[in-house]
Design an enzyme around this catalytic site. Sequence first.
Site, PDB file in Angstrom:
ATOM      1  N   LYS A   1      -1.330  -4.505   3.578  1.00 54.38           N
ATOM      2  CA  LYS A   1      -1.925  -3.370   4.281  1.00 54.38           C
ATOM      3  C   LYS A   1      -3.360  -3.742   4.652  1.00 54.38           C
ATOM      4  CE  LYS A   1      -3.923   1.193   3.395  1.00 54.38           C
ATOM      5  NZ  LYS A   1      -4.219   2.227   2.370  1.00 54.38           N
TER       6      LYS A   1
ATOM      7  N   ASP B   1     -10.918   3.234   6.632  1.00 53.87           N
ATOM      8  CA  ASP B   1     -10.099   4.442   6.658  1.00 53.87           C
ATOM      9  C   ASP B   1     -10.992   5.674   6.596  1.00 53.87           C
ATOM     10  OD1 ASP B   1      -8.092   6.293   6.553  1.00 53.87           O
ATOM     11  OD2 ASP B   1      -7.621   5.951   4.434  1.00 53.87           O
TER      12      ASP B   1
ATOM     13  N   LYS C   1     -11.728  12.260   5.465  1.00 51.18           N
ATOM     14  CA  LYS C   1     -12.150  12.161   4.081  1.00 51.18           C
ATOM     15  C   LYS C   1     -13.549  12.759   3.909  1.00 51.18           C
ATOM     16  CE  LYS C   1      -9.836   7.721   3.057  1.00 51.18           C
ATOM     17  NZ  LYS C   1      -9.017   8.099   1.897  1.00 51.18           N
TER      18      LYS C   1
ATOM     19  N   ASP D   1     -10.144  -0.766   2.074  1.00 48.81           N
ATOM     20  CA  ASP D   1      -8.771  -0.335   2.293  1.00 48.81           C
ATOM     21  C   ASP D   1      -7.915  -1.432   2.909  1.00 48.81           C
ATOM     22  OD1 ASP D   1      -7.026   1.712   1.701  1.00 48.81           O
ATOM     23  OD2 ASP D   1      -7.153   2.627   3.679  1.00 48.81           O
TER      24      ASP D   1
ATOM     25  N   ASP E   1      -4.333  10.886   6.588  1.00 54.21           N
ATOM     26  CA  ASP E   1      -4.932  10.034   5.562  1.00 54.21           C
ATOM     27  C   ASP E   1      -3.873   9.317   4.732  1.00 54.21           C
ATOM     28  OD1 ASP E   1      -7.029   8.845   4.258  1.00 54.21           O
ATOM     29  OD2 ASP E   1      -7.353  10.497   2.849  1.00 54.21           O
TER      30      ASP E   1
ATOM     31  N   GLU F   1      -1.993   6.988   5.931  1.00 55.16           N
ATOM     32  CA  GLU F   1      -1.714   6.075   7.040  1.00 55.16           C
ATOM     33  C   GLU F   1      -1.214   4.717   6.586  1.00 55.16           C
ATOM     34  OE1 GLU F   1      -4.930   4.132   5.391  1.00 55.16           O
ATOM     35  OE2 GLU F   1      -4.677   6.280   5.654  1.00 55.16           O
TER      36      GLU F   1
ATOM     37  N   ARG G   1       1.046   3.770   4.470  1.00 52.22           N
ATOM     38  CA  ARG G   1       2.506   3.652   4.433  1.00 52.22           C
ATOM     39  C   ARG G   1       3.089   3.574   5.848  1.00 52.22           C
ATOM     40  NH1 ARG G   1       2.785   9.144   1.094  1.00 52.22           N
ATOM     41  NH2 ARG G   1       0.851   8.140   0.396  1.00 52.22           N
TER      42      ARG G   1
END
Length: 464
Positions: free
Chosen positions: A231, A236, A243, A254, A313, A315, A317
């Site tokens: 990933k 993010d 957030k 991230d 948020d 995202e 996956r």
Amino acid sequence: MTRPACFAPASAGDAATPLYAFDRAGFDAHLETQDARVRTWCRAQGFAAEPGTALLVPGDDGRPACAFVGVVAEAADPHALAHAPWALPPGDYRLEPGAGLAIDPARAALGWGLGAYRFERYRKAPRAPARLVLDEAWADGEAAAMLEASGLVRDLVNTPTEHMGPEELEAACRALADRFGAGVRAVVGNELLDAGFPAIHAVGRASHRAPRLIELTWGDEAHPALTLVGKGVCFDTGGLDLKGADGMRNMKKDMGGAAHAIGLAQLVMARRLPVRLTLLVAAVENAIGPDAFRPGEVLATRAGLSVEVDNTDAEGRLVLCDALAYAAETPPALLMDFATLTGAARIALGPELPALYATDEAAAQAWLDAGLRDGDPVWRMPLWKPYFGYLKSGIADFANSGASRMAGSIVAAVFLQRFVPDSVPWTHLDVYAWCDSDRPGHPAGGDAQGLRSAFAMLRERFGG
């Protein structure tokens, strides 16, 4: 590998200060065998060989006669000497096996190197670390390769998004390809739609930095296939489900899953593991803009499943599901993904234990065993399929998250599992990739977690 600044060549050994490692009980016994000068000095300094402590003992001429470091009683601990590079004054030290704990030289050097690491791209360390004398052959060994790969993961995670966006992640993969003779390609921007990666495109389309899927291939076609997926959310914001400031502060990390996959790929190639390696990095920035994907939208995926966006948020996956589906189209002997996927994993296990999910029992057990043996632990979590019910959607096959906060890490894992056929052996590591504060061998900032034990599992599984 190039010798790190924390190591001295073997030629420096004769002039180096002798270094002895003790636990408390062993040091008490050793001190009784020393002359009055050494006993008086150690007691005056209050040194009792507590783990994480160090003491330089002067000779009659005022120059160092020897040095002591306090360690845990477990001599196999790879972090036994991790505090020493900064606890000892600058200079060269040679580890003496004649007294104290007999620490394996390769493990000692690995721990020393992990502890000496500092991220210096923007600011130099205020002083040089103490240097451990090493045999020249160490640079060709596995411990050296593990240290280098861990440093790569840390460097990638520590670099701010300004200098570590999707394009820079691609550059890191291309640098690996050049070094090891691998092939590499990238599907960038709107090409993702034509190539069948709509979810990766949707998450990254709002950023001025084009999303991409990076693919590196290496190895003999006759060898079993190993596919690593990372990933690579380079920053993010949370998207339109923005957030808060505290949650966004460290979101340069991230892409920590991609950093782990890249670091493990480097290890596999450096140690010439007999596999046919594929590395897939889904690299995006989850930004806010006129084209940002929205809550309530239904996204297409490579697997042909529709996913309703419950929360922008969640995202990670979404970018992983396209990459996993692509990886499974040419079924590997083992498929592994790495992701800084959920805060729920940190609530369950804290910052030091990555959450391991697996459909392959042998891989899971070998990884767990290696983690305990090598001081690089992971913790197995269940793929409890009934929790997939938390992802119900009224208009799509399922959603990317739901109203319940229960079992968040497990729910994310079973979401990913929908994109991996049952016939494909698969592991998923939900990793923090970060240290909130300094501890020996783990300086604050980006960290490689479960990387060394993952490679140990692969070495056991594929040989070489």
